[in-house]
Design a protein around this motif. Structure first.
Motif, mmCIF file in Angstrom:
data_model
loop_
_atom_site.group_PDB
_atom_site.id
_atom_site.type_symbol
_atom_site.label_atom_id
_atom_site.label_comp_id
_atom_site.label_asym_id
_atom_site.label_seq_id
_atom_site.Cartn_x
_atom_site.Cartn_y
_atom_site.Cartn_z
ATOM 1 N N VAL A 195 0.868 -1.186 0.000
ATOM 2 C CA VAL A 195 0.000 0.000 0.000
ATOM 3 C C VAL A 195 0.903 1.233 0.000
ATOM 4 N N PRO A 196 1.200 1.774 -1.190
ATOM 5 C CA PRO A 196 2.136 2.897 -1.251
ATOM 6 C C PRO A 196 1.442 4.250 -1.200
ATOM 7 N N HIS A 197 2.204 5.255 -0.811
ATOM 8 C CA HIS A 197 1.751 6.632 -0.974
ATOM 9 C C HIS A 197 1.414 6.845 -2.451
ATOM 10 N N GLN A 198 0.248 7.413 -2.701
ATOM 11 C CA GLN A 198 -0.224 7.595 -4.094
ATOM 12 C C GLN A 198 0.396 8.868 -4.665
ATOM 13 N N VAL A 199 1.667 8.752 -5.000
ATOM 14 C CA VAL A 199 2.448 9.916 -5.393
ATOM 15 C C VAL A 199 2.299 10.218 -6.880
ATOM 16 N N ASN A 200 2.358 9.175 -7.678
ATOM 17 C CA ASN A 200 2.335 9.273 -9.136
ATOM 18 C C ASN A 200 2.398 7.822 -9.607
ATOM 19 N N GLU A 201 1.496 7.418 -10.478
ATOM 20 C CA GLU A 201 1.456 6.007 -10.879
ATOM 21 C C GLU A 201 2.774 5.560 -11.505
ATOM 22 N N ARG A 202 3.452 6.488 -12.208
ATOM 23 C CA ARG A 202 4.734 6.119 -12.833
ATOM 24 C C ARG A 202 5.814 5.865 -11.786
ATOM 25 N N ILE A 203 5.794 6.629 -10.704
ATOM 26 C CA ILE A 203 6.781 6.414 -9.632
ATOM 27 C C ILE A 203 6.531 5.051 -8.987
ATOM 28 N N ILE A 204 5.272 4.755 -8.707
ATOM 29 C CA ILE A 204 4.933 3.467 -8.085
ATOM 30 C C ILE A 204 5.354 2.330 -9.016
ATOM 31 N N ALA A 205 5.027 2.463 -10.307
ATOM 32 C CA ALA A 205 5.348 1.410 -11.274
ATOM 33 C C ALA A 205 6.861 1.197 -11.371
ATOM 34 N N ALA A 206 7.625 2.301 -11.382
ATOM 35 C CA ALA A 206 9.085 2.178 -11.516
ATOM 36 C C ALA A 206 9.690 1.496 -10.290
ATOM 37 N N ALA A 207 9.201 1.855 -9.102
ATOM 38 C CA ALA A 207 9.747 1.261 -7.874
ATOM 39 C C ALA A 207 9.425 -0.230 -7.807
ATOM 40 N N ILE A 208 8.202 -0.564 -8.184
ATOM 41 C CA ILE A 208 7.755 -1.954 -8.139
ATOM 42 C C ILE A 208 8.545 -2.806 -9.144
ATOM 43 N N GLU A 209 8.802 -2.209 -10.297
ATOM 44 C CA GLU A 209 9.558 -2.911 -11.330
ATOM 45 C C GLU A 209 10.979 -3.209 -10.826
ATOM 46 N N ARG A 210 11.588 -2.219 -10.141
ATOM 47 C CA ARG A 210 12.925 -2.418 -9.572
ATOM 48 C C ARG A 210 12.982 -3.637 -8.674
ATOM 49 N N LEU A 211 11.887 -3.847 -7.935
ATOM 50 C CA LEU A 211 11.857 -4.956 -6.975
ATOM 51 C C LEU A 211 11.400 -6.255 -7.626
ATOM 52 N N GLY A 212 10.889 -6.171 -8.843
ATOM 53 C CA GLY A 212 10.334 -7.351 -9.499
ATOM 54 C C GLY A 212 9.063 -7.820 -8.797
ATOM 55 N N TYR A 213 8.360 -6.870 -8.138
ATOM 56 C CA TYR A 213 7.152 -7.220 -7.378
ATOM 57 C C TYR A 213 5.941 -7.139 -8.308
ATOM 58 N N PRO A 214 4.985 -8.072 -8.192
ATOM 59 C CA PRO A 214 3.835 -8.055 -9.112
ATOM 60 C C PRO A 214 2.920 -6.848 -8.916
ATOM 61 N N ARG A 215 2.641 -6.175 -9.988
ATOM 62 C CA ARG A 215 1.877 -4.934 -9.919
ATOM 63 C C ARG A 215 0.442 -5.139 -9.435
ATOM 64 N N GLU A 216 -0.115 -6.335 -9.715
ATOM 65 C CA GLU A 216 -1.507 -6.556 -9.295
ATOM 66 C C GLU A 216 -1.635 -6.650 -7.776
ATOM 67 N N ARG A 217 -0.509 -6.758 -7.073
ATOM 68 C CA ARG A 217 -0.568 -6.798 -5.612
ATOM 69 C C ARG A 217 -0.175 -5.449 -4.988
ATOM 70 N N VAL A 218 -0.310 -4.385 -5.782
ATOM 71 C CA VAL A 218 -0.049 -3.031 -5.287
ATOM 72 C C VAL A 218 -1.361 -2.243 -5.352
ATOM 73 N N VAL A 219 -1.703 -1.565 -4.272
ATOM 74 C CA VAL A 219 -2.941 -0.766 -4.288
ATOM 75 C C VAL A 219 -2.656 0.551 -5.010
ATOM 76 N N ILE A 220 -3.384 0.795 -6.072
ATOM 77 C CA ILE A 220 -3.249 2.060 -6.803
ATOM 78 C C ILE A 220 -4.653 2.649 -6.979
ATOM 79 N N ASP A 221 -4.888 3.779 -6.315
ATOM 80 C CA ASP A 221 -6.195 4.437 -6.468
ATOM 81 C C ASP A 221 -6.028 5.919 -6.823
ATOM 82 N N ILE A 222 -4.816 6.278 -7.241
ATOM 83 C CA ILE A 222 -4.521 7.679 -7.573
ATOM 84 C C ILE A 222 -5.391 8.161 -8.742
#
Ligand code: UT7
Length: 336
Positions: A260-287
């Motif tokens: 559950v990340p701070h909803q800063v910018n969808e691109r920032i969330i996507a880039a950080a998640i990609e770095r970790l290789g974490y599945p995007r469908e398990r990230v809450v995005i409501d921005i």
């Protein structure tokens, strides 16, 4: 030592929906730019002067109390994270909120750490509860960002929005498995920076007074953001904090059922998640619907995840936030 368990969550946003198309009429921007660069489709903003942070905090708090089945009179601690209190210096939002709710037994205070505020408030409340200093607490993250936005600055006015989220945190004595999200870990970090995200005037460094018309016309009492600088900081920090949180509880990031990340910018969330290789469908995005509500962002996303059935018993949930200060923090919850 008792554990600290989130037993109810809530949220409140203003009724007024402001679409990207409406902002096109205000500044030189486009719906396509805002959607592709930030992920935001619309946001909620208060009608200027009609609602302040305490109003939104009250709505979120009432929902959280109802979800937890806790009367306001049972609260012994209220911590409100906000950088846009109703009044510039005093009174704080926490006592105003206590008055609205009729939380006669509660002590409390505001905490100012911008977008990291809710995680910092949760870390604080966890420490109170685990030490025995509080047993039934309310944590609120709220901001009315529209009150400090420069409506002629297209790099900020399309991003920030208004909203509040809240959580009831209760002491669960060892052996008594109160249902909810047990706060297993919470940690904070910071690094002094006065340029990345700053409201230059109106504080003790640059008080405002008669004769400051030029400064006001320049919007120096409004939020200034070095967008690209904070973009890089946000991507790096979000990835590092998720890793740190995982290490703190002895798992790998992949073992978090939900982030559950701070909803800063969808691109920032996507880039950080990609770095970790974490599945995007398990990230809450409501921005897309709420924009960046600063202090409200993490608790609103958490409330939506809980109410949407995205959190199940046994799940490890990672909250991660970062923002002005610069500051950052994370928390790990185990659902039970
Ligand atoms: O909550 C915690 C604090 N917030 C953040 O950490 C925010 C982090 N930063 C961001 O989200 C992004 O940096 C922004 C959304 C603010 C900007 O996106 P970007 O992809 O970094 O854009 P940019 O700053 O590199 O600007 C690219 C272009 C510029 O035009 P030129 O110089 O290439 O002609 C900007 O002037 O986009 C322009 N631009 C816009 N155009 C249309 C900036 N804002 C807008 C806008 N509409 N609203």
């Amino acid at each position: 030592m008792p554990s600290a368990v989130i037993t109810g969550t809530g949220m409140c946003v203003p009724e007024r929906v402001v679409t990207n198309a409406e902002l096109e009429r205000l500044v030189d921007t486009s719906d396509a730019w805002i959607r592709t660069r930030t992920g935001i489709r619309e946001r909620r903003l208060v009608a200027p002067g009609e609602q302040a942070s305490t109003d939104l905090a009250e709505g979120a708090a009432r929902q959280a109390l109802a979800a937890a089945g806790v009367p306001a009179q049972a609260l012994d601690l209220i911590v409100v994270a906000t950088c846009t209190p109703d009044y510039p210096a005093m009174p704080a939002v926490a006592p105003l909120l206590a008055g609205r709710l009729g939380a006669e037994r509660a002590g409390g205070f505001d905490l100012s750490l911008a977008c990291t505020g809710f995680v910092a408030a949760l870390a604080t409340v966890q420490a109170f509860v685990r030490s025995g200093a509080a047993s039934t607490a309310l944590v609120v993250g709220v901001d009315v960002m529209s009150s400090i936005i420069d409506w002629s600055d297209r790099s900020t006015c399309v991003i920030f929005a208004d909203g509040a989220g809240a959580a009831v945190v209760r002491a669960s004595p060892a052996g008594d498995a109160l249902a909810g999200g047990e706060v297993l870990h919470a940690s904070l970090g910071m690094q002094g920076n006065e340029t990345a995200l700053v409201v230059p005037a109106g504080g003790s460094r640059r008080p405002l007074g008669a004769g400051d018309a030029a400064l006001l016309a320049r919007g120096d009492n409004r939020l200034r953001m070095a967008g690209q600088q904070t973009f890089r900081f946000a991507v790096t920090t979000m990835a590092a904090e998720i890793e740190r949180a995982a290490r703190a509880v002895g798992v790998s990031p992949a073992e978090f059922a939900l982030v559950v990340p701070h909803q800063v910018n969808e691109r920032i969330i996507a880039a950080a998640i990609e770095r970790l290789g974490y599945p995007r469908e398990r990230v809450v995005i409501d921005i897309d619907r709420w924009g960046n509500t600063c202090g409200g962002s993490v608790p609103i996303a958490l409330d939506e995840a809980v109410r949407g059935g995205r959190v199940q018993p046994g799940d490890l949930v990672c909250l991660v936030a970062f923002g002005a200060g610069l500051s950052w923090g994370s928390a790990v919850l185990r659902w039970r």
